[in-house]
Design a protein around this motif. Structure first.
Motif, mmCIF file in Angstrom:
data_model
loop_
_atom_site.group_PDB
_atom_site.id
_atom_site.type_symbol
_atom_site.label_atom_id
_atom_site.label_comp_id
_atom_site.label_asym_id
_atom_site.label_seq_id
_atom_site.Cartn_x
_atom_site.Cartn_y
_atom_site.Cartn_z
ATOM 1 N N PHE A 47 -8.280 3.087 -11.652
ATOM 2 C CA PHE A 47 -8.897 2.146 -10.349
ATOM 3 C C PHE A 47 -8.185 2.435 -9.028
ATOM 4 N N SER A 48 -7.227 3.236 -8.754
ATOM 5 C CA SER A 48 -6.380 3.695 -7.753
ATOM 6 C C SER A 48 -7.359 4.068 -6.663
ATOM 7 N N ILE A 49 -6.954 3.697 -5.255
ATOM 8 C CA ILE A 49 -7.572 4.143 -4.092
ATOM 9 C C ILE A 49 -6.849 5.621 -3.627
ATOM 10 N N PHE A 50 -5.818 5.995 -4.478
ATOM 11 C CA PHE A 50 -5.141 7.162 -3.821
ATOM 12 C C PHE A 50 -5.448 8.448 -4.921
ATOM 13 N N GLU A 51 -5.295 9.470 -4.179
ATOM 14 C CA GLU A 51 -5.196 10.864 -4.940
ATOM 15 C C GLU A 51 -3.915 11.286 -5.352
ATOM 16 N N GLY A 52 -3.852 12.231 -6.512
ATOM 17 C CA GLY A 52 -2.694 12.501 -6.812
ATOM 18 C C GLY A 52 -2.211 12.219 -8.289
ATOM 19 N N GLU A 53 -1.253 12.930 -8.858
ATOM 20 C CA GLU A 53 -0.673 12.739 -10.251
ATOM 21 C C GLU A 53 -0.617 11.228 -10.530
ATOM 22 N N GLY B 88 -0.614 6.703 -7.004
ATOM 23 C CA GLY B 88 0.080 5.426 -6.204
ATOM 24 C C GLY B 88 0.496 4.476 -7.211
ATOM 25 N N ILE B 89 0.517 4.558 -8.541
ATOM 26 C CA ILE B 89 0.774 3.608 -9.617
ATOM 27 C C ILE B 89 1.813 4.288 -10.538
ATOM 28 N N GLU B 90 2.948 4.152 -10.211
ATOM 29 C CA GLU B 90 4.061 4.624 -11.357
ATOM 30 C C GLU B 90 4.454 3.580 -12.164
ATOM 31 N N SER B 91 4.706 2.235 -11.557
ATOM 32 C CA SER B 91 5.061 1.043 -12.482
ATOM 33 C C SER B 91 4.548 -0.017 -11.730
ATOM 34 N N PHE B 92 4.810 -1.370 -12.265
ATOM 35 C CA PHE B 92 4.580 -2.508 -11.541
ATOM 36 C C PHE B 92 5.931 -3.258 -11.907
ATOM 37 N N PRO B 93 6.106 -4.055 -10.796
ATOM 38 C CA PRO B 93 7.379 -4.893 -10.936
ATOM 39 C C PRO B 93 7.421 -5.946 -11.951
ATOM 40 N N LEU B 94 8.658 -6.022 -12.807
ATOM 41 C CA LEU B 94 8.632 -6.973 -13.763
ATOM 42 C C LEU B 94 9.299 -8.284 -13.236
ATOM 43 N N PHE B 95 8.481 -9.284 -13.353
ATOM 44 C CA PHE B 95 8.841 -10.652 -12.788
ATOM 45 C C PHE B 95 9.795 -11.294 -13.757
ATOM 46 N N THR B 96 11.035 -11.866 -13.101
ATOM 47 C CA THR B 96 12.045 -12.691 -13.984
ATOM 48 C C THR B 96 11.727 -14.284 -13.156
ATOM 49 N N ASP B 97 11.169 -14.445 -12.104
ATOM 50 C CA ASP B 97 11.030 -15.623 -11.297
ATOM 51 C C ASP B 97 9.834 -16.202 -11.627
#
Length: 825
Positions: A21-27, A30-39
């Motif tokens: 679902f990314s709007i970026f091209e490339g390997e 633009g989605i390498e990971s998402f932040p993991l929230f602890t707050d």
């Protein structure tokens, strides 16, 4: 977060699906990971944004796609004097234009009615530091369009060069065609070709002396040579000169753009980061829609997954519910191998990772998950041949790593604890592990087949048994988890189902120890009790529903009784109104009779004075009796008015008490404003509490509910008719009808309140004419007090009329300055 757990739980596959679902091209797109929230607050804010983007995209897609990273261009811009390539500036142009379009899209969507107040506020806060990149677009837009195309045909300094190149190219082609057509037999091909960027002709080698020019090589066979005739030579040179001039002009443009963009390097870096953040939010929103996700609540204590589905199973996923509530910290799940224990465990782990990454999860909206400090797993076969470890050794090594990292509020998932070795030692080790986890205050889900671990969990205050259900008749798993009771492995039943020799299965049953049979019997007893409890809960729920229905029936009856009481009181109020109206008419009749008698005496006295006779005094008894009658009526009227107001107040208070939310009135009801004899219609509820907008004649006003009295309910009433805009009352006296108008009687009262002055004067004129024709000597006009415009206008008009003898205001008990008595000649 533990990378081993991310791999085992397949969270990397979730990321891969989001990249779709990314709007970026490339390997990585633009989605390498998402932040993991602890707050908790930060996670709630993130989930609000993801939900807002999901709703906005569902309403209207943003349309952004095909973005490429500009990091290499930004690195070059950071070095003084460097010049970007066409392709790099093209990527920057696409990024700038899509940035501007996305900003407009987001601002536009917040103005539409698709987000709630909190979601709209979250998006507006997110956009607080976004600005349209107008200054940067002014630099690059003259040379590149929104799709990154170089506008060479629109740039003045390139337009003439391009035309010259096109013209020379056409001349070269024409010259080549002429050469080829003049002596067709000497050419190897009837088409011109190119060598080193120059147009040449393919000449047969045995005709070399027939064409003068420069040779640019030959074919592999040597039978063809490539020659550039003198005419083509000159034009090719001219063409190359124009091409060189074109490249020089392009380089000037690239340098100009690069130098101008250099001071915006920081801004471009920030814009790319903002677009990556936007990409993360929109991709999570679209992925959530694809798996039918819901935002899970943040639990302060306990796990509650309702109707959860593993996202990779699609329509094959059977919804499961997992709860770890109260003082329980460790859930021990048992049951057959085919029952779905591992899938349930992976579902809990994966959905927890998704939740803490700010993603909506495929589960019911009542689901709640804590913020885990870490997620640690030991699931599956971890045997490593390269390390020289057996399956059990690899399992123990990984288990040791998990235990080292198990701290407060971590989630630990252990599959088949105690398996792979001697059952006695395995069970002893497993109990020690579970005890350590309990002391570490972590949440844990453990699967096992060992009865001793089930019994250990049964007796431990912070542990609870659960079982994956298995249909004993069909020998098929149901993939549902039942808390409170352990499960059976059903190994012999499954062996029989898959076709193992029945004699072997029967012999195996004989080998089961008495302790094992006792444990199975215990489990069966617990399951039977659970079914009985479920049935009892269903019966209790049904009884509660019946009790609620009885309460509702009693409440309805009580409501009907109260409505009946109110109807009786309202009828009494209507009778009071009729009495007051009759009293007013009686007063007018007495006044009229008194006036007539006085006029008769004055007329007789005038006749006597003309003849010289002594004037006759007014009868004192008549004056006294009349005054006494008026005083008595006025007194009774005041007393009755006091009782009416008391009854009105009590009825109003009872209406309010009968329903805390429902009003005593409603739109369409016909009412009378306190102190007014004119009926009005309720149009709508007022802005203030317990107020209504009423239409009285042509006048619209907002009044308090307590100042209204009901005339008629809305049923069958569509509003006031045109004839009710002027209110006329008659007494029971005699009289005749005038043609074309209402019947005129003694004691006629004309009500013109709420009318404009010109409308009121027309009504007064018509009634004055009819009264004169009928020989009426008295009538009254209700004009109200208000600003005094009606009062003064009507008095002035009547004062100028030759048929009006006298005008006076009514006494206070009959309207005072809001009503005038009119006496005619």
């Amino acid at each position: 977060m533990n990378q081993h757990s991310i791999r085992i739980l397949e969270f990397d596959k979730v990321l891969e699906n989001c990249r779709g679902f990314s709007i970026f091209e490339g390997e990585q797109r633009g989605i390498e990971s998402f932040p993991l929230f602890t707050d908790g607050d930060a996670l709630e804010a993130e989930l609000r944004l993801v939900r807002a983007f999901r709703l906005m995209i569902r309403s209207r897609h943003h349309g952004a796609q095909g973005l490429e990273f500009i990091g290499d261009a930004l690195s070059m811009l950071g070095k003084q004097g460097t010049v970007l390539e066409l392709e790099q500036l093209s990527r920057i142009s696409v990024l700038l234009h899509q940035y501007a379009e996305l900003l407009g899209w987001m601002r536009g969507m917040t103005e539409e009615d698709i987000l709630d107040e909190n979601q709209s506020a979250a998006v507006q806060e997110y956009l607080a530091d976004w600005d349209q990149p107008r200054d940067v677009l002014k630099i690059i837009s003259p040379y590149f369009d929104a799709n990154g195309r170089f506008r060479e045909d629109e740039i003045p300094e390139l337009r003439d060069v391009i035309r010259s190149i096109q013209k020379l190219h056409g001349q070269i082609q024409e010259s080549a065609r002429r050469y080829l057509s003049d002596h067709k037999d000497i050419w190897s091909s009837d088409e011109a070709t190119q060598r080193d960027g120059r147009v040449v002709l393919a000449l047969k080698s045995d005709h070399r002396g027939k064409v003068g020019g420069i040779v640019h090589g030959s074919s592999n066979s040597g039978q063809t040579i490539y020659i550039e005739p003198q005419e083509l030579l000159e034009k090719n040179n001219a063409l190359n000169e124009e091409r060189s001039r074109y490249h020089q002009e392009v380089h000037k443009i690239l340098r100009r753009c690069s130098d101008a963009l250099r001071e915006y390097t920081g801004l471009l870096t920030v814009m790319e980061q903002r677009l990556l953040r936007f990409n993360s939010l929109q991709a999570r929103g679209r992925y959530a829609a694809s798996v039918d996700g819901n935002p899970a609540g943040i639990s302060r204590q306990g796990v509650r997954l309702i109707a959860a589905r593993h996202p990779f199973l699609g329509t094959r996923a059977v919804p499961i519910s997992i709860e770890i509530q109260g003082d329980t910290r460790i859930l021990v799940v048992s049951g057959p191998n085919t029952g779905g224990k591992t899938v349930s465990m992976k579902t809990l782990g994966l959905l927890s990772l998704m939740h803490q990454s700010g993603m909506e999860i495929p589960a019911g909206d009542a689901s709640e998950l804590p913020l885990f400090s870490d997620i640690l797993v030991d699931i599956g076969d971890e045997q490593s041949i390269d390390a020289g470890l057996s399956t059990f050794s690899a399992h123990l090594k990984n288990l040791s790593t998990v235990l080292d990292g198990a701290r407060d509020d971590a989630l630990v998932l252990l599959d088949e604890l105690g398996s792979g070795t001697n059952p006695t030692e395995g069970s002893a080790l497993s109990m020690a592990v579970m005890e350590h986890l309990s002391d570490s205050q972590v949440y844990a889900m453990v699967t096992t087949h060992h009865d001793i671990l089930k019994a250990y969990a049964y007796n431990h205050p912070r542990m609870e048994n659960a079982s994956v259900q298995f249909d004993a008749k069909s020998l098929e798993p149901t993939y549902t988890i039942a808390s409170g009771i352990p499960g059976e492995s059903h190994a012999l039943d499954i062996a029989q189902r898959v076709g193992m020799d029945s004699h072997i299965v029967a012999r195996a049953r004989e080998h089961i120890s008495r302790e094992g049979l006792s444990m199975q019997q215990l489990i069966e007893d617990l399951r039977t009790r659970q079914q009985e409890m479920i049935q009892a809960q269903l019966e209790l729920s049904e009884r509660r529903k019946q009790a609620d229905r009885r309460d509702a029936d009693l409440g309805e009856r009580e409501k009907l009784i109260k409505e009946g009481e109110l109807a009786l009181k309202e009828q009494k109020l209507l009778e009071h109104d009729a009495y007051l109206a009759q009293s007013r008419k009686e007063i007018e009749r007495i006044i009229y009779q008194l006036t007539q008698e006085r006029r008769r005496l004055r007329r007789k006295n005038r006749e006597r004075s003309e003849t010289g006779a002594e004037a006759e005094a007014e009868a004192p008894d008549l004056n006294r009796d009349t005054r006494a009658a008026l005083d008595g009526l006025s007194r009774r009227q005041r007393e009755e008015l006091g009782r009416v107001r008391d009854d009105q107040q009590r009825a109003y208070e009872q209406r309010l008490a009968s329903s805390s939310s429902a009003s005593a009135y409603g739109p369409g009801d016909r009412v009378r404003y306190k102190g007014s004899g004119k009926p009005a219609e309720i149009i709508e509820a007022g802005k203030k509490k317990h107020s209504w907008v009423i239409l009285a004649g042509s006048m619209r006003m907002t009044v308090a509910e307590k100042d209204l009295e009901l005339v008629q309910r809305a049923a069958g009433q569509a509003g006031l008719s045109e004839s009710e805009k002027v209110h006329v009352e008659y007494d029971k006296g005699g009289g005749s009808a005038a043609a074309g108008g209402p019947q005129i009687r003694s004691g006629l009262t004309l009500d013109v309140r709420g009318m404009r002055l010109d409308e009121a004067l027309k009504e007064v004129e018509q009634f004055l004419d009819r009264a004169a024709v009928e020989g009426l000597q008295f009538f009254s006009v209700i004009h109200g007090k208000g600003t005094g415009v009606l009062q003064q206008g009507i008095h002035q008009y009547l004062g100028d009329s030759p048929v009006v003898k006298q005008i006076s205001f009514a006494p206070p008990e009959d309207g005072g300055y809001g009503k005038s008595y009119v006496y005619l000649n």
